[in-house]
Design a protein around this motif. Structure first.
Motif, short mmCIF file in Angstrom:
data_model
loop_
_atom_site.label_atom_id
_atom_site.label_comp_id
_atom_site.label_asym_id
_atom_site.label_seq_id
_atom_site.Cartn_x
_atom_site.Cartn_y
_atom_site.Cartn_z
N ILE A 132 0.83 -1.21 0.00
CA ILE A 132 0.00 0.00 0.00
C ILE A 132 0.86 1.25 0.00
N VAL A 133 1.92 1.25 0.80
CA VAL A 133 2.79 2.44 0.88
C VAL A 133 3.47 2.70 -0.47
N ILE A 134 4.00 1.65 -1.10
CA ILE A 134 4.66 1.84 -2.39
C ILE A 134 3.64 2.22 -3.46
N SER A 135 2.43 1.66 -3.38
CA SER A 135 1.39 1.95 -4.37
C SER A 135 0.91 3.40 -4.31
N ILE A 136 1.10 4.06 -3.20
CA ILE A 136 0.74 5.48 -3.11
C ILE A 136 1.60 6.30 -4.08
N PHE A 137 2.88 5.95 -4.18
CA PHE A 137 3.80 6.69 -5.04
C PHE A 137 3.87 6.12 -6.46
N PHE A 138 3.60 4.83 -6.61
CA PHE A 138 3.67 4.16 -7.90
C PHE A 138 2.49 3.19 -8.01
N PRO A 139 1.32 3.68 -8.46
CA PRO A 139 0.09 2.88 -8.44
C PRO A 139 0.15 1.54 -9.17
N PRO A 140 0.85 1.38 -10.29
CA PRO A 140 0.87 0.06 -10.93
C PRO A 140 1.52 -1.03 -10.08
N PHE A 141 2.26 -0.63 -9.06
CA PHE A 141 2.92 -1.60 -8.19
C PHE A 141 1.91 -2.51 -7.51
N LEU A 142 0.71 -2.02 -7.23
CA LEU A 142 -0.32 -2.82 -6.57
C LEU A 142 -0.65 -4.06 -7.40
N VAL A 143 -0.82 -3.91 -8.69
CA VAL A 143 -1.14 -5.04 -9.56
C VAL A 143 0.04 -6.00 -9.66
N VAL A 144 1.23 -5.46 -9.84
CA VAL A 144 2.43 -6.29 -9.95
C VAL A 144 2.64 -7.08 -8.66
N TYR A 145 2.48 -6.44 -7.53
CA TYR A 145 2.67 -7.08 -6.23
C TYR A 145 1.63 -8.18 -6.02
N PHE A 146 0.39 -7.91 -6.39
CA PHE A 146 -0.67 -8.90 -6.22
C PHE A 146 -0.43 -10.13 -7.11
N VAL A 147 -0.03 -9.91 -8.36
CA VAL A 147 0.24 -11.03 -9.26
C VAL A 147 1.45 -11.83 -8.78
N ALA A 148 2.47 -11.15 -8.28
CA ALA A 148 3.63 -11.86 -7.73
C ALA A 148 3.23 -12.66 -6.49
N TYR A 149 2.34 -12.12 -5.68
CA TYR A 149 1.85 -12.82 -4.50
C TYR A 149 1.08 -14.09 -4.91
N ILE A 150 0.24 -13.99 -5.92
CA ILE A 150 -0.51 -15.15 -6.40
C ILE A 150 0.45 -16.22 -6.93
N GLY A 151 1.46 -15.81 -7.68
CA GLY A 151 2.46 -16.76 -8.17
C GLY A 151 3.22 -17.43 -7.05
N ALA A 152 3.56 -16.66 -6.01
CA ALA A 152 4.27 -17.23 -4.87
C ALA A 152 3.36 -18.20 -4.09
N LEU A 153 2.10 -17.86 -3.94
CA LEU A 153 1.17 -18.78 -3.28
C LEU A 153 1.03 -20.09 -4.05
N HIS A 154 1.02 -19.99 -5.36
CA HIS A 154 0.92 -21.19 -6.19
C HIS A 154 2.13 -22.10 -6.00
N HIS A 155 3.27 -21.51 -5.72
CA HIS A 155 4.50 -22.28 -5.56
C HIS A 155 4.87 -22.52 -4.09
N GLY A 156 3.92 -22.48 -3.22
CA GLY A 156 4.13 -22.92 -1.85
C GLY A 156 4.78 -21.93 -0.92
N MET A 157 4.55 -20.66 -1.11
CA MET A 157 5.09 -19.66 -0.21
C MET A 157 4.34 -19.73 1.13
#
Length: 168
Positions: A132-157
């Motif tokens: 959330i803090v980084i997305s305030i300054f760079f809004p596309p980061f929210l989508v990138v972070y969420f997709v990376a989180y989904i990929g990490a969950l898929h691989h057993g994070m």
């Protein structure tokens, strides 16, 4: 589809998607960033595919069905069947998730290098707060972070792996 080709295509598609809404100015002119990000994504896909020695999952490899082969004996087979298309799509999605999981692992490695990872492991809600803090300054980061989180969950994070994805 070979595993390296799946990673290259998935990386190219991710780069193409990311670059379609951006531009790059260089040499007195501007270009659509997809021209630069698509090959860069393909290269990153190749790096991730060769680094983690990821393989196509067993459910993506077609198994011959003997009963179907016996009933269809003299009929000509179609050039492209649905199983090949489905297997290619599964390979691309799995490869894309592995690339985004590698992005998540890079993020966790940065937190470890800075010395903040133990704090984030004790309080996992800090991952969302950082996003959330980084997305305030760079809004596309929210989508990138969420997709990376989904990929990490898929691989057993999880907490046992120090919130790193186990890409195999």
């Amino acid at each position: 589809m070979s595993r390296i080709l799946a990673f290259i295509l998935a990386g190219t598609l991710i780069g193409l998607f990311a670059g379609l809404s951006m531009g790059v100015a260089a040499g007195g002119t501007a270009y659509n960033a997809a021209i630069i990000f698509a090959p860069l994504g393909g290269f990153i896909g190749w790096l991730v595919g060769s680094r983690y020695h990821a393989s196509v999952p067993d459910h993506a490899v077609p198994k011959p069905d003997e009963s179907v082969e016996k009933t269809i004996s003299d009929q000509p087979q179609p050039v492209m069947n649905d199983k090949k298309v489905e297997n290619a799509l599964v390979s691309l999605i799995t490869s894309g998730l592995a690339i985004t999981a590698a992005l998540w692992n890079f993020h966790v490695d940065l937190l470890d290098a800075v010395g903040l990872l133990p704090t984030f492991i004790k309080s996992p809600w800090l991952f969302a707060a950082l996003c959330i803090v980084i997305s305030i300054f760079f809004p596309p980061f929210l989508v990138v972070y969420f997709v990376a989180y989904i990929g990490a969950l898929h691989h057993g994070m999880n907490e046992e792996t120090s919130y790193r994805a186990v890409i195999s």
